[in-house]
Design an enzyme around this catalytic site. Structure first.
Site, PDB file in Angstrom:
ATOM      1  N   ASP A 251       5.550   0.189   3.543  1.00 14.26           N
ATOM      2  CA  ASP A 251       5.853  -1.046   4.262  1.00 14.26           C
ATOM      3  C   ASP A 251       5.634  -2.238   3.340  1.00 14.26           C
ATOM      4  O   ASP A 251       5.499  -2.091   2.129  1.00 14.26           O
ATOM      5  CB  ASP A 251       5.005  -1.134   5.536  1.00 14.26           C
TER       6      ASP A 251
ATOM      7  N   TYR B  94      -5.747   0.748   8.810  1.00 13.39           N
ATOM      8  CA  TYR B  94      -6.851   1.050   7.900  1.00 13.39           C
ATOM      9  C   TYR B  94      -8.177   0.664   8.551  1.00 13.39           C
ATOM     10  O   TYR B  94      -8.931  -0.149   8.041  1.00 13.39           O
ATOM     11  CB  TYR B  94      -6.651   0.347   6.549  1.00 13.39           C
TER      12      TYR B  94
ATOM     13  N   ASP C  94       0.803  -1.227   0.000  1.00 11.06           N
ATOM     14  CA  ASP C  94       0.000   0.000   0.000  1.00 11.06           C
ATOM     15  C   ASP C  94       0.830   1.268   0.000  1.00 11.06           C
ATOM     16  O   ASP C  94       0.464   2.261  -0.616  1.00 11.06           O
ATOM     17  CB  ASP C  94      -0.943   0.022   1.203  1.00 11.06           C
TER      18      ASP C  94
ATOM     19  N   GLU D 120       5.665   9.680   3.492  1.00  6.80           N
ATOM     20  CA  GLU D 120       5.326   8.350   2.971  1.00  6.80           C
ATOM     21  C   GLU D 120       4.425   8.460   1.748  1.00  6.80           C
ATOM     22  O   GLU D 120       3.400   9.138   1.776  1.00  6.80           O
ATOM     23  CB  GLU D 120       4.627   7.504   4.040  1.00  6.80           C
TER      24      GLU D 120
END
Length: 509
Positions: free
Chosen positions: A98, A246, A95, A486
């Site tokens: 990571d 999430y 995603d 990120e």
């Protein structure tokens, strides 16, 4: 903010007729007009940014890397994913920075990439095939994740264990635990989003690969049925594994409306229109929640359903024009009902964590709604202020231009675009030496020396858009600052459509 002159409206109307091209179910005649509706020179090379925004997805690939991979520093990873549950879950996307595969944001990414192609794919020229391949990489995985009836495998990887390590995906040795939803542990949010993704993607492939398109649509129908029959938020039953990463903070009602809207669009089955009419209000169609992203889909559903009214003249959906207009009015600086904060430099600002996702999703919705309005010769009225489609386009362009470098720092927030861009992004694979330059394994904790380093990332994740600056336009370019540094797939996905529109409108495509 005033109403544009009649000649300008006619010019815009003609231009948008030429733009009404689609790779979906509602194709209009294609005329590649070179008229420039912005009446000025382009601030940026939108075509280059478009190419890079799609290339980024190759850097997020999990699974077996193909021979035509362009970001060559990535290698195979996650080749045993799913084996603990005796199911093949190899593939898909990581995603963000990571090495976990989260199904909820991956499905939303797929929906938005598909919507980008449906609305603006006819303008993408050479990049259309690359965009299709980015979608295909996701849908192949989503088909695997939904291969068992009334079950969806919604996550691969123990996120907490993964975050305890800083290692390349090619090296990862953290638990590849598989998490699923089923009738006893429902997840209407992730299931309905997955149905939306499959339905939207079916439109992308309807002409280029009809059999694959049919497979996607049939699966979307069954997955939506599961989402609707077994209701509940997936972060209830799976809270310890999907939160706080999430969590479904907005509940599942928005995804049911969104999923039904995509199935209505993809199937033309009146069952879904009836479902929307009966359930729309209880599913939150009229709520004033004006943030569109991986968690809350209400705004996207309103814009998508307004198209059925504005373009296809489905009169029973007329309320969605009003709902969509309310959202637009919340964005217009100085207009009545305006709710949106902007930074001193002019960037739309929703929250500190990964704010750029809302910039890209909002820009896409503005350009898409402007297209629908222009086709139907309609405007938006905010109190006593008339807002034209051109105003919506200009707001979207300003946001994209800020992202690409027109901001107080002169910083492009897309890696690899422009003269100055983030060099220390929060991304494991980008920040550690590649397998080519460092073949031996880098252990779990050993990688943190790279994470804490002030050196630029050795592997440039071209096209990645980071979380972006703070409320005062500041950006430290610090790897540990995941909120700002990120990148994520759902930041890029709606940007693809916006960049395709801008590149074409300035004659770059």
């Amino acid at each position: 903010m005033g109403t544009p002159s009649l000649p300008l409206l006619l010019t815009l109307l003609c231009f948008t007729h030429s733009l009404w091209v689609s790779n979906g179910d509602d194709t209009f005649p294609t005329q590649q007009s070179q008229h420039n509706p912005h009446h000025g020179t382009a601030n940026h090379n939108y075509r280059d940014a478009l190419s890079k925004s799609i290339l980024y997805f190759e850097g997020q690939r999990s699974g077996r890397i193909p021979s035509n991979q362009r970001l060559s520093w990535r290698r195979d990873s996650g080749l045993s994913d799913g084996s603990t549950m005796h199911v093949d879950l190899v593939g898909g996307y990581y995603d963000a920075g990571d090495n976990v595969k989260f199904g909820f944001p991956m499905a939303f990414t797929t929906t938005m990439l598909s919507w980008s192609v449906i609305e603006f794919g006819g303008l993408m020229k050479g990049e259309l095939q690359n965009a299709r391949e980015a979608i295909l990489w996701a849908t192949d995985y989503l088909l695997k994740a939904t291969s068992h009836p009334n079950t969806i495998y919604v996550q691969v990887g123990d996120a907490n264990k993964d975050h305890e390590c800083w290692e390349r995906p090619e090296d990862m040795d953290t638990p590849r635990t598989v998490y699923k939803i089923d009738p006893s542990t429902p997840g209407s949010d992730v299931a309905a989003e997955t149905a939306a993704a499959l339905a939207a993607a079916s439109l992308v492939f309807r002409k280029s690969d009809p059999s694959y398109s049919k497979l996607l649509l049939n699966r979307a129908v069954s997955v939506f049925g599961f989402a609707d029959k077994y209701r509940g938020a997936y972060s209830n039953g799976l809270k310890n594994f999907v939160c706080p990463f999430y969590c479904s903070y907005s509940g599942y009602q928005d995804e049911l409306l969104w999923g039904a809207a995509w199935l209505h669009k993809a199937t033309k089955n009146p069952t879904y229109l009836d479902y929307i009419q009966v359930n729309g209000q209880t599913l939150g169609a009229g709520e004033m929640d004006n943030t569109f992203g991986w968690d809350n889909k209400h705004v996207g559903a309103r814009i998508l359903l307004s198209k059925a009214f504005l373009v296809q003249d489905v009169k029973s959906l007329h309320d969605y024009k009003d709902h969509a207009d309310n959202y637009i009015c919340s964005l217009i600086p100085g207009a009545p009902f305006s709710q949106t904060q902007y930074t001193p430099g002019g960037l739309l600002y929703k929250m500190s964590d990964s704010n750029m996702q809302y910039v890209t999703s909002t820009s896409f919705l503005l350009l898409t709604y402007a297209k629908y309005l222009t086709f139907s010769s309609k405007v938006v009225t905010c109190g006593g202020t008339t807002v034209s489609p051109r105003t919506l386009r200009n707001i979207a362009k300003k946001q994209v231009d800020y992202l690409l470098g027109d901001n107080p720092l002169g910083m492009s927030y897309m890696v690899g675009y422009g003269e100055r861009y983030p060099e220390r992004i929060h991304h494991r694979g980008s920040s550690l030496p590649s397998v080519t330059t460092h073949p031996s394994k880098i252990q779990c904790s050993s990688g943190f020396s790279a994470m804490n380093s002030a050196s630029p990332n050795p592997n440039v994740l071209v096209g990645a858009v980071v979380g972006g600056p703070d409320a005062n336009d500041r950006f430290p370019d610090r790897r540990s600052d995941y909120e700002q540094s990120e990148p994520a797939t759902y930041i890029n996905a709606p940007l693809v459509g916006a960049l395709a529109y801008l590149a074409h409108s300035f004659g770059q495509l």
